[in-house]
Each structure stands twice: as structure tokens, then as C-alpha cells.
Design a protein around this motif. Structure first.
Motif, PDB file in Angstrom:
ATOM      1  N   LEU A   1       0.805  -1.216   0.000  1.00 47.81           N
ATOM      2  CA  LEU A   1       0.000   0.000   0.000  1.00 47.81           C
ATOM      3  C   LEU A   1       0.840   1.269   0.000  1.00 47.81           C
ATOM      4  O   LEU A   1       0.309   2.371   0.004  1.00 47.81           O
ATOM      5  N   SER A   2       2.144   1.101   0.006  1.00 51.61           N
ATOM      6  CA  SER A   2       3.063   2.235  -0.151  1.00 51.61           C
ATOM      7  C   SER A   2       4.260   1.737  -0.950  1.00 51.61           C
ATOM      8  O   SER A   2       4.465   0.537  -1.106  1.00 51.61           O
ATOM      9  N   GLY A   3       5.027   2.671  -1.492  1.00 54.77           N
ATOM     10  CA  GLY A   3       6.141   2.280  -2.346  1.00 54.77           C
ATOM     11  C   GLY A   3       5.719   2.192  -3.804  1.00 54.77           C
ATOM     12  O   GLY A   3       4.620   2.599  -4.188  1.00 54.77           O
ATOM     13  N   ASP A   4       6.595   1.628  -4.637  1.00 59.33           N
ATOM     14  CA  ASP A   4       6.386   1.619  -6.080  1.00 59.33           C
ATOM     15  C   ASP A   4       5.159   0.830  -6.524  1.00 59.33           C
ATOM     16  O   ASP A   4       4.590   1.102  -7.574  1.00 59.33           O
ATOM     17  N   SER A   5       4.750  -0.169  -5.744  1.00 60.28           N
ATOM     18  CA  SER A   5       3.623  -1.016  -6.145  1.00 60.28           C
ATOM     19  C   SER A   5       2.337  -0.658  -5.410  1.00 60.28           C
ATOM     20  O   SER A   5       1.386  -1.450  -5.380  1.00 60.28           O
ATOM     21  N   ALA A   6       2.303   0.535  -4.835  1.00 59.16           N
ATOM     22  CA  ALA A   6       1.179   0.910  -3.981  1.00 59.16           C
ATOM     23  C   ALA A   6      -0.155   0.918  -4.710  1.00 59.16           C
ATOM     24  O   ALA A   6      -1.165   0.493  -4.156  1.00 59.16           O
ATOM     25  N   GLU A   7      -0.171   1.401  -5.968  1.00 54.03           N
ATOM     26  CA  GLU A   7      -1.470   1.530  -6.628  1.00 54.03           C
ATOM     27  C   GLU A   7      -2.142   0.177  -6.808  1.00 54.03           C
ATOM     28  O   GLU A   7      -3.336   0.026  -6.602  1.00 54.03           O
ATOM     29  N   SER A   8      -1.355  -0.827  -7.178  1.00 50.88           N
ATOM     30  CA  SER A   8      -1.927  -2.153  -7.352  1.00 50.88           C
ATOM     31  C   SER A   8      -2.485  -2.678  -6.034  1.00 50.88           C
ATOM     32  O   SER A   8      -3.553  -3.272  -5.981  1.00 50.88           O
ATOM     33  N   GLY A   9      -1.739  -2.453  -4.954  1.00 54.04           N
ATOM     34  CA  GLY A   9      -2.224  -2.863  -3.639  1.00 54.04           C
ATOM     35  C   GLY A   9      -3.490  -2.146  -3.242  1.00 54.04           C
ATOM     36  O   GLY A   9      -4.380  -2.720  -2.604  1.00 54.04           O
ATOM     37  N   GLU A  10      -3.595  -0.874  -3.639  1.00 50.14           N
ATOM     38  CA  GLU A  10      -4.800  -0.101  -3.324  1.00 50.14           C
ATOM     39  C   GLU A  10      -6.015  -0.650  -4.053  1.00 50.14           C
ATOM     40  O   GLU A  10      -7.118  -0.696  -3.497  1.00 50.14           O
ATOM     41  N   TYR A  11      -5.836  -1.077  -5.318  1.00 46.84           N
ATOM     42  CA  TYR A  11      -6.934  -1.703  -6.053  1.00 46.84           C
ATOM     43  C   TYR A  11      -7.413  -2.960  -5.322  1.00 46.84           C
ATOM     44  O   TYR A  11      -8.621  -3.205  -5.194  1.00 46.84           O
ATOM     45  N   ALA A  12      -6.466  -3.768  -4.857  1.00 47.05           N
ATOM     46  CA  ALA A  12      -6.821  -4.992  -4.146  1.00 47.05           C
ATOM     47  C   ALA A  12      -7.499  -4.678  -2.817  1.00 47.05           C
ATOM     48  O   ALA A  12      -8.513  -5.292  -2.454  1.00 47.05           O
TER      49      ALA A  12
END
Length: 363
Positions: free
Chosen positions: A40-51
Motif C-alpha cells: 500500500l506504499s512504495g512503487d507497487s502501492a497503486e496495485s495494492g490499493e486496487y486490491a
């Protein structure tokens, strides 16, 4: 690495003393606790936010139903860092006493897989790495890698593309995908060459120029953000258009306006109803992280409800048996199919980014 190993050792040492779920008070429904580890933070945050948003939406939908259990989601951010994943997993197991776990991406899935077995916890993972699932306690959901390759190669053949340069991140699953893609292309007499890079690279200009000098005019980018964005921008600098680019992970980045015209062999386009409800709830259309996470949550809840017993939570083995015996069922990816080794397969599809949205292309 030392912190990561220490966390795993702690989890192993404590596995024998893990406690069962709390006994509900009189007139209260038993509570099934679902842990969720997302970046939910860092470079992959957006994908985690979708999940994360899909999990929130699933829990909201569940609360509208008259179910036998109450369901509680515990969400933590691992920043896509293995040491944090392991620490959060320990907390979920031994402090929060979860009944089941959702993980996102292969690294988190691989970390929790042995812990799921040691502690007899159901583990559902949103990843294309099928080795995370074993069908015993861990399951994965995604389109089969071979099917994604098939739709991608079919597109190249239909468009008479004869030379493909592949720029792939140096990671086992990504390299396996790219290598199998090359084998499939060769069967169709498509010339292909792959170069790999380590994550964190920010300058691909020399590599791109080398490919162009060798006569490559079409590029397959096999990486997630931020490198995906950087490569696309640097391809643009030398005149390569998006019609000359195929991606494998474009939905993992917010800059969809950057990708108009790029095609993506991928997984899971949600139903119209799900897509519209998600858009209304979160003011953006869902991606595969959303669709798969929502599906996995509902599958898990259905498994508990179908095996409900008066006043207590069913044994893990009963819930697992239900999941294992599922053959084909409706989900937001049209049809999901349980395959070997605990992998839930979604239909692979080819989509194109048009006006900042991903549109499924007809085969």
C-alpha cells in the motif's frame, strides 16, 4: 535477508503454540478473521490499493446478507518488502488469530505458503506464480501463463510482426514467462531476442538503441512499475509508438494515459455489473487486482458458509475440502476453473489501452 529469515524462524518456532479463534459470546455470531497483506506504499502501492478497495467492497457486500458468520478483514501494508511481509504474517497468526489469509504478488505468497501449512490456515494468493499454490493450504488465482502467451503470440501473427525485442526484469517468474513467450514465437517463425535488467534501473537508452540498430521494431516490455513507465517513455524518445509495444503488467501503474495503443495479454476483466459498482464506489474502474481479490474473498466466505456449524467456526480441513472440490464456477472473470496444484484459472484475454481504459480485444 537476515531479518526475513529471523521472522520465518520465529513463525516456525511459535507455530506449535498458536491458539484457536476466540469463542463467541452468547447470541453473537462467530467471527471469521481474514488477514490481508497488500503493498500500500512504495512503487507497487497503486496495485495494492486496487486490491484493498476490492476487499473493502466485498466486506460491504457481505454485510448486506444474512450470513451465519460475521467476517472481519485485517489489512496491513508490507510495502512489497519480504521482511515486513514475514513480520505481518507473524502478527496475524499469533496475535490476531486469523482464520485465513489473502496475499498479493508472488513474494508474499511464497513467504506465507509454509506458514499456512504449519498453522493449518487457508491461504489464497492473487498471483500468476502457480508454484505458490499447492492445493493443500495455499491456492492461487490468475490466468494460466501458457494461455496469456497464446493470446499474445496470436496477436503478433495476425499483425504480421516478425521481430520482437523483449526487455524483461530479472526475476524468476518474469524470465520464465519471457522465455516461454520466445519459444512460442519461434514456432510461428517470429524472431525474438531478450535482454534482462535488475530492478531499480532507470536508463534503458543504450539497450533500446542496440535493439533498433539490429532491426527490431516491436517491443515486449515484461516488467512492473516504475521500470515499465521509464521504458515506455524512453522508447517514445526514439520514435517508437505505442502501436509497436506489448506490455505484460501495464495495469500496475496509474499512468494509463501513457499507454494508449499498447496491447496487454492478461487476465480477468470483471463483469459489467462489478465494474460499474466498483467505479461508483471508488471513482475508477477496477483492474485485475480488484477483480481477483473480490473473487477470492467471496470464494472464501462461501466456503465457510457452506460448512457452517452451530456456534463455532468449521475446521479448516472442511473448508479446504470444499475449495478443492470446486470444478467450475461463476466469478467476476466470467468462469473460474479449479486446476491442478491449487491454481484457480481465469480466462486469458488481450486488452488494449484506449483513452485511459483497458478494452478487451476480439480474438
Amino acid at each position: 535477508m537476515k531479518k526475513f529469515l529471523l521472522s520465518i524462524m520465529i513463525a516456525t518456532a511459535l507455530s506449535a503454540c498458536g491458539e484457536k479463534a476466540e469463542t463467541p459470546k452468547e447470541n453473537e455470531k462467530p467471527v471469521v478473521k481474514i488477514g490481508a497483506i497488500f503493498p500500500l506504499s512504495g512503487d507497487s502501492a497503486e496495485s495494492g490499493e486496487y486490491a484493498r478497495d476490492a476487499l473493502i467492497m466485498a466486506m460491504e457486500d457481505v454485510k448486506k446478507q444474512n450470513l451465519k458468520y460475521d467476517y472481519k478483514a485485517l489489512i496491513e501494508d508490507d510495502q512489497f518488502k519480504s521482511n515486513l511481509t514475514a513480520a505481518i504474517a507473524n502478527k496475524f497468526i499469533f496475535q490476531d488469530k486469523i482464520n485465513a489469509m489473502l496475499t498479493y504478488y508472488a513474494p508474499a505468497g511464497f513467504i506465507f505458503k509454509p506458514l499456512a501449512k504449519q498453522n493449518k490456515l487457508i491461504h489464497l494468493s492473487n498471483t500468476w506464480e502457480e508454484k505458490v499454490g499447492d492445493g493443500e493450504y495455499s491456492f492461487t488465482q490468475f490466468a494460466a501463463m501458457s494461455e496469456m502467451i497464446d493470446v499474445g503470440v496470436n496477436y503478433l501473427v495476425r499483425n504480421n510482426i516478425k521481430k520482437v525485442a523483449i526487455i524483461s526484469e530479472m526475476r524468476a517468474t518474469s524470465e520464465e514467462f519471457a522465455s516461454n513467450f520466445i519459444k512460442a514465437m519461434k514456432k510461428e517463425n517470429i524472431e525474438a531476442k531478450m535482454e534482462t535488467f535488475t530492478r531499480g534501473n532507470v536508463d534503458f537508452r543504450l539497450l533500446i538503441r542496440k535493439f533498433i540498430n539490429e532491426g527490431y521494431e516491436y517491443f515486449l516490455i515484461n516488467s512492473i512499475k516504475p521500470e515499465f513507465d521509464i521504458i515506455v517513455k524512453q522508447l517514445h524518445e526514439v520514435g517508437v509508438t505505442n502501436d509497436q509495444i506489448m506490455g505484460t503488467c501495464g495495469e500496475m501503474t496509474p499512468a494509463k494515459e501513457l499507454y494508449n495503443g499498447i496491447v496487454f495479454p492478461g487476465t480477468t476483466i470483471g463483469t459489467k455489473d462489478f465494474n460499474m459498482r466498483y467505479k461508483q464506489r471508488f471513482n475508477r474502474y477496477p483492474n485485475y487486482a480488484s477483480v481477483i481479490t473480490y473473487d477470492l474473498v467471496l470464494l472464501l466466505i462461501k466456503a465457510y458458509e457452506e460448512n457452517a456449524q452451530e456456534g463455532s467456526i468449521p475446521e479448516t480441513e472442511k473448508v479446504l475440502k470444499y475449495i478443492k472440490n470446486i470444478q467450475s464456477y461463476d466469478c467476476n472473470a466470467i468462469k473460474c476453473t479449479m486446476m491442478r496444484n491449487g491454481h484457480i484459472n481465469n480466462p486469458a484475454n488481450l486488452r488494449k489501452c484506449i483513452n485511459a481504459e483497458y478494452i478487451e480485444m476480439e480474438e
